[in-house]
Design a protein around this motif. Structure first.
Motif, PDB file in Angstrom:
ATOM      1  N   ALA A  38      13.990   7.047  16.381  1.00 53.68           N
ATOM      2  CA  ALA A  38      15.318   7.903  15.863  1.00 53.68           C
ATOM      3  C   ALA A  38      16.215   6.621  15.410  1.00 53.68           C
ATOM      4  O   ALA A  38      17.089   6.962  14.483  1.00 53.68           O
ATOM      5  CB  ALA A  38      15.849   8.471  17.238  1.00 53.68           C
ATOM      6  N   ASN A  41      14.787   5.668  11.803  1.00 56.13           N
ATOM      7  CA  ASN A  41      14.948   6.866  10.651  1.00 56.13           C
ATOM      8  C   ASN A  41      16.418   7.150  10.542  1.00 56.13           C
ATOM      9  O   ASN A  41      16.733   7.538   9.294  1.00 56.13           O
ATOM     10  CB  ASN A  41      13.981   7.939  11.032  1.00 56.13           C
ATOM     11  N   ASP A  42      16.956   7.566  11.647  1.00 58.56           N
ATOM     12  CA  ASP A  42      18.523   8.139  11.422  1.00 58.56           C
ATOM     13  C   ASP A  42      19.394   7.098  10.533  1.00 58.56           C
ATOM     14  O   ASP A  42      20.200   7.407  10.072  1.00 58.56           O
ATOM     15  CB  ASP A  42      19.152   8.486  12.907  1.00 58.56           C
ATOM     16  N   ASN A  63       7.909  10.129   7.402  1.00 57.12           N
ATOM     17  CA  ASN A  63       9.078  10.707   7.538  1.00 57.12           C
ATOM     18  C   ASN A  63       8.514  12.122   8.344  1.00 57.12           C
ATOM     19  O   ASN A  63       8.940  12.663   9.297  1.00 57.12           O
ATOM     20  CB  ASN A  63       9.865  10.955   6.697  1.00 57.12           C
ATOM     21  N   TYR A  67       8.784  13.815  11.736  1.00 55.88           N
ATOM     22  CA  TYR A  67       9.056  15.163  11.910  1.00 55.88           C
ATOM     23  C   TYR A  67       8.142  15.982  12.934  1.00 55.88           C
ATOM     24  O   TYR A  67       8.680  16.651  13.957  1.00 55.88           O
ATOM     25  CB  TYR A  67       9.204  16.007  10.749  1.00 55.88           C
ATOM     26  N   THR A  70       8.319  14.448  16.655  1.00 54.50           N
ATOM     27  CA  THR A  70       9.602  14.432  17.345  1.00 54.50           C
ATOM     28  C   THR A  70      10.154  15.903  17.317  1.00 54.50           C
ATOM     29  O   THR A  70      10.966  16.336  18.044  1.00 54.50           O
ATOM     30  CB  THR A  70      10.612  13.570  16.801  1.00 54.50           C
ATOM     31  N   ASN A  72      11.983  16.814  15.106  1.00 51.00           N
ATOM     32  CA  ASN A  72      13.669  16.984  14.319  1.00 51.00           C
ATOM     33  C   ASN A  72      13.471  17.385  13.007  1.00 51.00           C
ATOM     34  O   ASN A  72      12.998  16.694  12.271  1.00 51.00           O
ATOM     35  CB  ASN A  72      14.154  15.286  14.482  1.00 51.00           C
ATOM     36  N   VAL A  73      14.501  18.478  12.951  1.00 52.52           N
ATOM     37  CA  VAL A  73      14.430  19.210  11.711  1.00 52.52           C
ATOM     38  C   VAL A  73      15.218  18.471  10.760  1.00 52.52           C
ATOM     39  O   VAL A  73      14.628  18.792   9.488  1.00 52.52           O
ATOM     40  CB  VAL A  73      14.770  20.879  11.910  1.00 52.52           C
ATOM     41  N   ASN A  74      15.904  17.635  11.115  1.00 52.46           N
ATOM     42  CA  ASN A  74      16.703  16.896  10.128  1.00 52.46           C
ATOM     43  C   ASN A  74      15.789  16.062   9.106  1.00 52.46           C
ATOM     44  O   ASN A  74      15.793  15.968   8.174  1.00 52.46           O
ATOM     45  CB  ASN A  74      17.563  15.994  10.711  1.00 52.46           C
ATOM     46  N   TYR A  75      14.423  15.588   9.776  1.00 55.96           N
ATOM     47  CA  TYR A  75      13.600  14.913   9.033  1.00 55.96           C
ATOM     48  C   TYR A  75      12.894  15.761   8.052  1.00 55.96           C
ATOM     49  O   TYR A  75      12.625  15.420   6.887  1.00 55.96           O
ATOM     50  CB  TYR A  75      12.536  14.190  10.155  1.00 55.96           C
ATOM     51  N   THR A 309       4.474   6.667  14.933  1.00 50.43           N
ATOM     52  CA  THR A 309       3.862   8.000  15.356  1.00 50.43           C
ATOM     53  C   THR A 309       2.442   7.904  15.696  1.00 50.43           C
ATOM     54  O   THR A 309       2.064   8.692  16.745  1.00 50.43           O
ATOM     55  CB  THR A 309       4.201   8.913  14.194  1.00 50.43           C
TER      56      THR A 309
END
Length: 337
Positions: A38, A41-42, A63, A67, A70, A72-75, A309
């Motif tokens: 996080a 990548n953030d 990336n 996703y 994690t 995390n839909v932002n990825y 990952t």
């Protein structure tokens, strides 16, 4: 039993390296690795998605792995925006990942068109460019077969691999003339998705194991591999090789404790190097062993996501090794208190 032993060696070594480090932030638990993903990548996604290039392909594969790992839909959205800006054109593995998340034919239509044109399999005048093409196209072709069922994809894949062995592979050193880290990582992706009864499977396995073994002796004492192996930066070279080793360990394709120790040394180097460019806290100054922080690029960030990952995949393996793994990580946590 062998897998239990490998997990024990890997995370025992993570424990030793972590305790021996000057920092108490060595990411070896699932929570620590997730936090590291996080943080890195953030930070990267504060900028607009890059255009189409070889390095952006590495980033968006990492990336999308982040996703899936994690949730995390932002990825997912970040890669979606990038793909839409590029009109889903070009040879990009991440397009298939995005298609699998939300199947829409336009996402892979250009890939299918390019595949039908048959990617070049003749020796290129620029060996570095040809090796990059091989490392990009091989995983795309096997994934495209997976979503379309078109056997021609596997035919193209095998022709390209044959051409790479003829043009780029040195049987005396068991290495490709350049870009070994990318080609090794792409072979891992191919082997994982290739049908078990495919006639070429054993050939990929043999070359994968030979390259992994040849690279093993070239690792430096601080855990990194020199950039001249793949004509790229040491950070991404190290990350992609470590990813490939971890993948082989998780699938019981690479033997024993030697490779787990190698991975742990590489992970320590990568973690310290990434801390130098994305500090854990504002004002932190961490100098990696080489004395120079790696550049913060789509290639370095992407390759870091690949190995982080894959490390989590090992941690999350559901079998009898879980209790041993949890115990080893608990010992590390307790020792740092």
């Amino acid at each position: 039993m062998r897998f239990l032993f490998i997990c024990h060696c890997l995370f025992s070594w993570l424990f030793i390296v972590g305790c021996g480090s000057s920092s108490d932030t060595y990411p070896s638990t699932e929570e620590e690795i997730l936090a590291s993903i996080a943080r890195v990548n953030d930070k990267w996604q504060q900028q607009d998605p890059s255009s189409l290039c070889v390095d952006s392909a590495v980033y968006h594969i990492g990336n999308m792995a982040a996703y899936r790992t994690t949730g995390n839909v932002n990825y997912l959205r970040y890669s979606q925006v990038w793909a839409e800006r590029n009109a889903w054109k070009g040879c990009q593995y991440a397009y298939i990942d995005l298609y699998k998340a939300y199947p829409e034919e336009h996402k892979i239509s250009d890939l299918c068109r390019l595949m039908a044109m048959e990617p070049s399999v003749s020796k290129a005048t620029d060996e570095r460019r040809f090796s990059q093409d091989v490392s990009m196209w091989m995983p795309v072709l096997v994934e495209l077969y997976g979503v379309t069922g078109n056997i021609a994809c596997l035919d193209r894949l095998h022709k390209m691999f044959d051409a790479a062995l003829i043009s780029l592979y040195d049987v005396d050193t068991s290495l490709f003339v350049c870009n070994n880290s990318r080609i090794l990582a792409s072979m891992a992706l191919v082997i994982e998705r290739l049908p078990l009864r495919d006639a070429y499977r054993e050939r990929y396995l043999r070359i994968y194991s030979s390259v992994a073994r040849a690279l093993f002796s070239l690792q430096q004492s601080d855990g990194h591999w020199n950039a001249n192996i793949s004509e790229s930066d040491s950070f991404s070279v190290t990350a992609l090789i470590a990813f490939s080793y971890l993948w082989g360990i998780r699938h019981d394709l690479l033997p024993g404790s030697d490779y787990t120790v190698s991975v742990a040394r590489a992970w320590a180097y990568l973690s310290a190097s990434m801390d130098a460019i994305v500090p854990l806290q504002a004002g932190d100054a961490v100098v990696p062993s080489e004395g120079v922080a790696p550049l913060f690029t789509d290639l370095t960030v992407g390759s870091y996501l690949w190995v982080a990952t894959e490390m989590l995949e090992t941690l999350r393996t559901s079998n009898r090794s879980s209790a041993l793994l949890a115990s080893t990580l608990h010992q590390k946590s307790t020792s740092l208190q």
